[in-house]
Scaffold this active site. Sequence first.
Site, PDB file in Angstrom:
ATOM      1  N   ARG A   1      -3.811   0.197  -8.169  1.00 37.10           N
ATOM      2  CA  ARG A   1      -2.867   0.871  -7.262  1.00 37.10           C
ATOM      3  C   ARG A   1      -2.188   2.060  -7.937  1.00 37.10           C
ATOM      4  O   ARG A   1      -1.808   3.007  -7.292  1.00 37.10           O
ATOM      5  CB  ARG A   1      -1.780  -0.104  -6.776  1.00 37.10           C
TER       6      ARG A   1
ATOM      7  N   LYS B   1      -7.903   7.382   8.961  1.00 38.25           N
ATOM      8  CA  LYS B   1      -9.373   7.364   9.006  1.00 38.25           C
ATOM      9  C   LYS B   1      -9.822   7.912  10.346  1.00 38.25           C
ATOM     10  O   LYS B   1      -9.171   7.702  11.362  1.00 38.25           O
ATOM     11  CB  LYS B   1      -9.892   5.945   8.764  1.00 38.25           C
TER      12      LYS B   1
ATOM     13  N   ASP C   1      -5.157  -0.429  -3.135  1.00 41.38           N
ATOM     14  CA  ASP C   1      -5.820  -1.246  -4.153  1.00 41.38           C
ATOM     15  C   ASP C   1      -7.335  -1.268  -3.983  1.00 41.38           C
ATOM     16  O   ASP C   1      -7.872  -0.959  -2.929  1.00 41.38           O
ATOM     17  CB  ASP C   1      -5.299  -2.680  -4.090  1.00 41.38           C
TER      18      ASP C   1
ATOM     19  N   GLY D   1       0.777  -1.240   0.000  1.00 40.87           N
ATOM     20  CA  GLY D   1       0.000   0.000   0.000  1.00 40.87           C
ATOM     21  C   GLY D   1       0.807   1.286   0.000  1.00 40.87           C
ATOM     22  O   GLY D   1       0.395   2.281  -0.577  1.00 40.87           O
TER      23      GLY D   1
ATOM     24  N   ASP E   1       0.305   3.286   4.315  1.00 39.00           N
ATOM     25  CA  ASP E   1      -0.740   3.965   3.548  1.00 39.00           C
ATOM     26  C   ASP E   1      -1.841   4.531   4.448  1.00 39.00           C
ATOM     27  O   ASP E   1      -2.095   5.724   4.439  1.00 39.00           O
ATOM     28  CB  ASP E   1      -1.309   3.029   2.461  1.00 39.00           C
TER      29      ASP E   1
ATOM     30  N   ASP F   1      -6.090   2.700  10.020  1.00 39.84           N
ATOM     31  CA  ASP F   1      -7.523   2.408  10.070  1.00 39.84           C
ATOM     32  C   ASP F   1      -7.861   1.896  11.475  1.00 39.84           C
ATOM     33  O   ASP F   1      -8.006   2.692  12.396  1.00 39.84           O
ATOM     34  CB  ASP F   1      -7.836   1.400   8.955  1.00 39.84           C
TER      35      ASP F   1
ATOM     36  N   PHE G   1     -14.250   3.623   1.814  1.00 41.27           N
ATOM     37  CA  PHE G   1     -13.167   2.829   1.242  1.00 41.27           C
ATOM     38  C   PHE G   1     -12.559   3.613   0.088  1.00 41.27           C
ATOM     39  O   PHE G   1     -13.265   4.076  -0.802  1.00 41.27           O
ATOM     40  CB  PHE G   1     -13.694   1.483   0.741  1.00 41.27           C
ATOM     41  N   VAL G   2     -11.253   3.782   0.103  1.00 40.75           N
ATOM     42  CA  VAL G   2     -10.583   4.559  -0.943  1.00 40.75           C
ATOM     43  C   VAL G   2      -9.548   3.700  -1.667  1.00 40.75           C
ATOM     44  O   VAL G   2      -9.102   2.684  -1.138  1.00 40.75           O
ATOM     45  CB  VAL G   2      -9.899   5.820  -0.357  1.00 40.75           C
TER      46      VAL G   2
END
Length: 173
Positions: free
Chosen positions: A163, A129, A157, A41, A98, A101, A150-151
Amino acid sequence: MPTHPVLISSDQIQKRIRQLSREIRSHYKNKDLVILGLLNGSLFFLVDLLRHLPDRLEIECWRLRSYPAGHRQSSGKVEGLKEGHGNFKNKHVLIVDDILDTGLTLSSVKQRLTELGACDVKICVLLKKKKKRQRPITAKWSCFEIGDEFVFGYGLDYDGYYRQVPEIRTLKV
Ligand code: 5GP
Ligand code: MG
């Protein structure tokens, strides 16, 4: 791609990385720094950030996974930690990832680095987040705070693909 709205443009990302890199450079001045990138990521973020950091640092990468292939929710388990190696003894380590969360991935990595003898561990993420973490973990540096959507794109991905989309987009299904 037009069905999935752009959340953060590629220009916004690059501008923010330049700002953040100035803070990181001044924080680690005269310290032995190891950058630990978490793949896949953080791939693009890691490289773009490194372009603005000094030459005298070590780079390590660990390949981890908390989302099983094709899933959009954390499995609650972090795979690939045991394989993590490198010389971290008495080093200042900056983990680059990345997204922060649930916090499960980053708290497991931090713990592993402490076991490997790192004297200081800090975290730098592209996205954070807003939701409540399942682990008490904070990132000293984060580029952007986002909602719970969700991004994907810029390294993140969507079902294993996309990606290399240059901006960050919100998934609309
Ligand atoms: P945590 O362990 O903090 O729950 O999860 C962190 C990992 O989950 C991230 O490094 C990333 O791989 C994945 N993840 C969390 N949210 C998203 C998202 O919105 N999009 C994508 N593509 N991956 C995500
Ligand atoms: Mg990740």
